[in-house]
Motif scaffolding. Structure first.
Motif, short mmCIF file in Angstrom:
data_model
loop_
_atom_site.label_atom_id
_atom_site.label_comp_id
_atom_site.label_asym_id
_atom_site.label_seq_id
_atom_site.Cartn_x
_atom_site.Cartn_y
_atom_site.Cartn_z
N VAL A 131 0.81 -1.07 0.15
CA VAL A 131 0.18 -0.04 0.04
C VAL A 131 0.75 1.26 -0.16
CG1 VAL A 131 -1.89 1.26 1.29
CG2 VAL A 131 -1.81 -1.23 1.36
N ASN A 225 -4.91 -0.34 6.80
CA ASN A 225 -4.16 -1.02 5.71
C ASN A 225 -4.24 -2.62 6.10
OD1 ASN A 225 -3.84 0.90 4.08
ND2 ASN A 225 -2.05 1.78 4.95
N TRP A 227 -5.05 -6.20 6.28
CA TRP A 227 -5.96 -7.01 4.99
C TRP A 227 -6.09 -8.45 5.63
CZ3 TRP A 227 -3.38 -11.09 3.00
CH2 TRP A 227 -1.81 -10.97 3.06
N SER A 240 -9.73 0.72 5.98
CA SER A 240 -9.18 1.77 5.32
C SER A 240 -10.34 2.82 5.83
CB SER A 240 -8.93 2.06 3.74
OG SER A 240 -8.42 3.29 3.47
N PRO A 244 -9.72 2.62 -0.19
CA PRO A 244 -8.44 2.47 -0.38
C PRO A 244 -7.84 2.92 -1.72
CG PRO A 244 -9.71 0.38 0.32
CD PRO A 244 -10.86 1.58 -0.18
N VAL A 247 -3.56 0.28 -3.82
CA VAL A 247 -3.44 -1.20 -3.29
C VAL A 247 -2.89 -2.08 -4.21
CG1 VAL A 247 -4.46 -2.81 -2.04
CG2 VAL A 247 -4.98 -0.60 -1.47
#
Length: 806
Positions: A131, A225, A227, A240, A244, A247
């Motif tokens: 990211v 961030n 995931w 986010s 986002p 990414v």
């Protein structure tokens, strides 16, 4: 009417072999082209991977400054001395081969969690997410630190911090700290009450009151961030606050896959973003990875773990942001060369590396006859360089900031399994080790076990010489149940507790046949020991031959050596004299040459380069051997000095600069040497150039000038030294290297005949350079007649000539 065209091809650097072909790949190309010129380039990696007509000596070149997505599958082999080369052409940055896919379409799931609208991959796992150019970790609970488990079995952990009535973690992954050096990733198959049943990843069981955390579950997402990848839907979720952006997800498992192939070379390419192994080499021979950058590897950057590889060469590369091991050469990978490689940020995120042993490591070499040299290894989760094989040499490396994720490891490490046969011929030579700060979080350990060079259980037949170890949190040089070692001319300084630590314990066999002479062990603080000797029995006198060392604690020289015998039931704090009387060792060893009242009087200097380093000093200093330095000293490559202030300086040494290293290719046989010197408290009196090493043929035109010319050079590598002397006889040296390469082999191709009205022709030149560097071409017309003949692309190996006349 016949027309004959003659052309001259000049290659300065690396090209291709005679009768070989070059194929080109560009974003502006077309896979239906023949690929034989930049103007008829191919476009995709799929075309390259499907092309089966590559022959030994051929080159496949990617356009610099461009990005190519996908995987290269090797389907042809070169031959020894005549590889197939994958490289670059054009100008600008290295071409990029990437497995990163940008995710642009998102669906808002609420609570600041977003899910990719579409599947982002066909892969069953996701290991690398970037990211805004930063490698980010998957979600975890808790966000920092560890939960504690109170008990365990081989398949369960029991924790009061994980109650299924609050959150049932079935299906998630538990990252379990099973001991100081193991973080396993085990899938939770059932969760009942406080008991989590998990899969078994490794042979290691847990330890009571160690830690774990939960990951790979969408319920862990609560920090920017973080995931989660759903292996069923193939979608990614990310936390986010706004939608986002930027990414990228690694959607290709391996960027290069090589199985049962030989003599393939990769050079001047950037490989960015793999899900598992960036370059996977299995059952192959003589692969070379030269001048390449590898970034964002989900598991390993370069690996032969799947099947081994003979004579792997990894030279002049940069490897960054690897979740597990940067270079992982498994068994059956003999004769490797890892040279001039910079490795950073390896295994830095707990739970993102692979479980079990031998992980979170920058360089892991499990085979014979390896050389690991001139590398820079910085910021590693566990071991910097691990080597396990006969006749392996680890030399001239700089290793710093290791054991940052796991501990009880080292910058440079080896061991032999209990009952195994020790390796032979191993050497650890002239390395610089600079410690960092590890953590014991998630364990019950209170002391951070970080070692510099660690000879672990069963290790034998190793020479350890010329190394510098400083700033490790526990010990500098650790000898643990090892034997048949030759330890000499090492320097250990300011390591947390022990400069050198001998531990002979119940498992793994006793310490025997160790020779340790001419080493310098300096404890900076009064809480440190110069040396420690421990044994489960009362057998220290059987350890070997220990003598002629320097044991120094200048701030407090009353107690230098810590001794325990009979399994720590008897403990001694000894002066050197007491140690000599107790063990019969170190009859010719020494204390510090001077006692100090302030730590400000201690100075540590090191040189982690291949040339002499001049160090200016603000006073007169003495080293541990009582050698005096007035205003400065010169450090040889990969050496160090621990100094004690001993008075005011009378003269500051001058500085010397021999200039940059140079390369030439025959028939050019001369080069200019441009040196310089300066003196902050005086003037330069003399300069003197001399040859240190290299071929016999040379002439220095004016050896007493700062700038001169060397002529009559022949093929080989020369090392020239510039000596600068000031008006007070202070002298400093510096060196530079001149590489004289063999002349390139050039072919302008066969003569060609055309018949008007055809007035153009294609020239296909080739060149090869035995030194294997980069190529430039220059076509030119010889003579002014006949008129006409325009060369379309004079800087390409292949070009057209138009407008020809009779």
């Amino acid at each position: 009417m016949k027309k004959y065209l003659y052309a001259s091809l000049f290659s300065l650097l690396f090209g291709v072999t005679a009768n070989a072909k070059s194929y080109y790949v560009s974003n502006l190309g077309n896979d239906n082209n023949d690929g034989l010129t930049p103007s008829t380039a191919w476009k995709t990696l799929a075309k390259v991977s499907s092309y089966t007509l590559l022959l030994a000596g051929d080159s496949l070149l990617f356009n610099r400054g461009e990005v190519f997505y996908g995987q290269l599958v090797m389907n042809r082999s070169g031959v020894s001395g005549n590889p197939i080369t994958f490289g670059a052409y054009g100008s600008g940055a290295n071409p990029v081969i990437t497995g990163l896919t940008t995710v642009n379409n998102w669906t808002n799931l609420g609570n600041n969690i977003w899910e990719s609208t579409d599947p982002i991959s066909t892969l069953k796992s996701c290991n690398m997410v970037v990211v805004n150019g930063v490698n980010v970790t998957m979600g975890r609970y808790p966000n920092t630190g560890y939960l504690t488990y109170q008990s365990f079995t081989s398949t369960t952990i029991t924790s009061t911090a994980a109650n299924s009535s609050v959150t049932n973690w079935t299906g998630a992954v538990a990252a379990i700290r099973k001991n100081n050096w193991i973080i396993d990733r085990d899938t939770i198959t059932a969760h009942a009450g406080n008991v989590l049943t998990h899969t078994v990843h490794s042979i290691y069981n847990g330890l009571a009151n160690f830690g774990f955390f939960i990951q790979n579950d969408p319920r862990t997402l609560d920090t920017a961030n973080e995931w989660y990848y759903n292996s069923t839907t193939k979608k990614i979720q990310i936390y986010s606050l706004p939608a986002p952006t930027n990414v990228q997800v690694a959607t290709v498992d391996s960027l290069v896959r090589m199985n049962n192939k030989s003599d393939l070379t990769f050079r001047d390419i950037s490989f960015i973003g793999s899900n598992t192994a960036t370059i996977s080499i299995n059952f192959s021979k003589h692969p070379k990875i030269l001048n390449c950058n590898l970034d964002f590897a989900g598991v390993n950057a370069i690996t032969t773990r799947g099947g081994g590889s003979d004579s792997t060469k990894i030279v002049n590369c940069v490897i960054n942001h690897t979740n597990n091991n940067a270079i992982d050469l498994g068994g059956a990978s003999p004769n490797c060369l890892i040279s001039n490689v910079i490795i950073k940020n390896t295994g830095m995120m707990p739970g993102m590396g692979i479980g079990s042993g031998g992980t979170y490591t920058a360089i892991q070499n499990n085979s014979d006859n390896g050389i690991i040299e001139n590398c820079v290894v910085d910021s590693t989760g566990y071991i910097g360089i691990g080597f396990y094989g006969n006749n392996t040499i680890v030399r001239n490396n700089l290793v710093s900031n290791f054991c940052l994720t796991k501990f009880d490891g080292a910058a440079i490490y080896t061991f032999v399994s209990i009952g195994g046969t020790p390796y032979s011929g191993e050497k650890v030579l002239n390395n610089i080790v600079l410690g960092g700060t590890t953590t014991t979080i998630g364990t019950t350990q209170t002391v951070p076990l970080m070692h510099g060079i660690y000879m672990d259980e069963g290790t034998g037949n190793v020479e350890i010489s010329g190394n510098t170890i400083a700033g490790c949190q526990y010990s500098g040089l650790y000898i643990h149940n090892a034997h048949d070692l030759n330890i000499h001319h090492n320097t250990c300084y300011n390591n947390g507790l022990y400069q050198t630590l001998f531990g002979s314990f119940a498992s793994g066999g006793p310490i025997r046949n160790v020779t340790m002479k001419n080493n310098i062990f300096v404890a900076r603080a009064a809480t440190q020991y110069a040396a420690t000797f421990q044994s489960v029995g009362n057998d220290l006198g059987s350890f070997g031959l220990i003598d002629s060392n320097y044991y120094a604690r200048p701030i407090d020289d009353n107690i230098d050596i810590y001794v325990t015998i009979n399994n720590n039931s008897t403990i001694f704090n000894y002066t050197l004299n007491q140690w000599q009387a107790f063990a019969g060792f170190d009859a010719h060893s020494h204390y510090a040459p001077k006692i100090i009242a302030s730590l400000n009087d201690l100075r540590f200097e090191y040189n982690a380069t291949g040339v002499i380093k001049s160090v200016g000093l603000d006073a007169t200093y003495i080293d541990m051997k009582n050698v005096s330095y007035n205003g400065g000293l010169n450090l040889s490559p990969f050496s160090s000095a621990v100094l004690i202030k001993n008075g005011l300086a009378n003269n500051k040494l001058p500085t010397a600069d021999a200039g940059i290293d140079k390369k030439i290719s025959l028939p050019v046989n001369n080069v200019s040497l441009v040196g310089s010197g300066s003196d902050i408290d005086g003037t330069i009196a003399t300069y003197r150039w001399t040859k240190i090493s290299g071929p016999a043929s040379y002439t220095i035109t004016d050896p007493d000038s700062a700038a001169t010319t060397v002529t009559a050079l022949t093929q080989g590598v020369y090392l020239f030294e510039l000596k600068v002397t000031d008006n007070n006889a202070g002298m400093t040296k510096d060196t530079m290297q001149v590489s004289v390469n063999a002349p390139p082999i050039v072919s302008a191709g066969p003569n060609k005949t055309i018949r008007l009205p055809v007035n153009q022709v294609t020239l296909n030149g080739t060149a090869s350079d035995p030194e294997g560097t980069t190529l430039t071409y220059s076509w030119s017309k010889v003579g002014s007649t006949p008129a006409g003949g325009a060369i379309t692309t004079p800087a390409a190996a292949s070009t057209q000539v138009t407008g020809l006349n009779t």
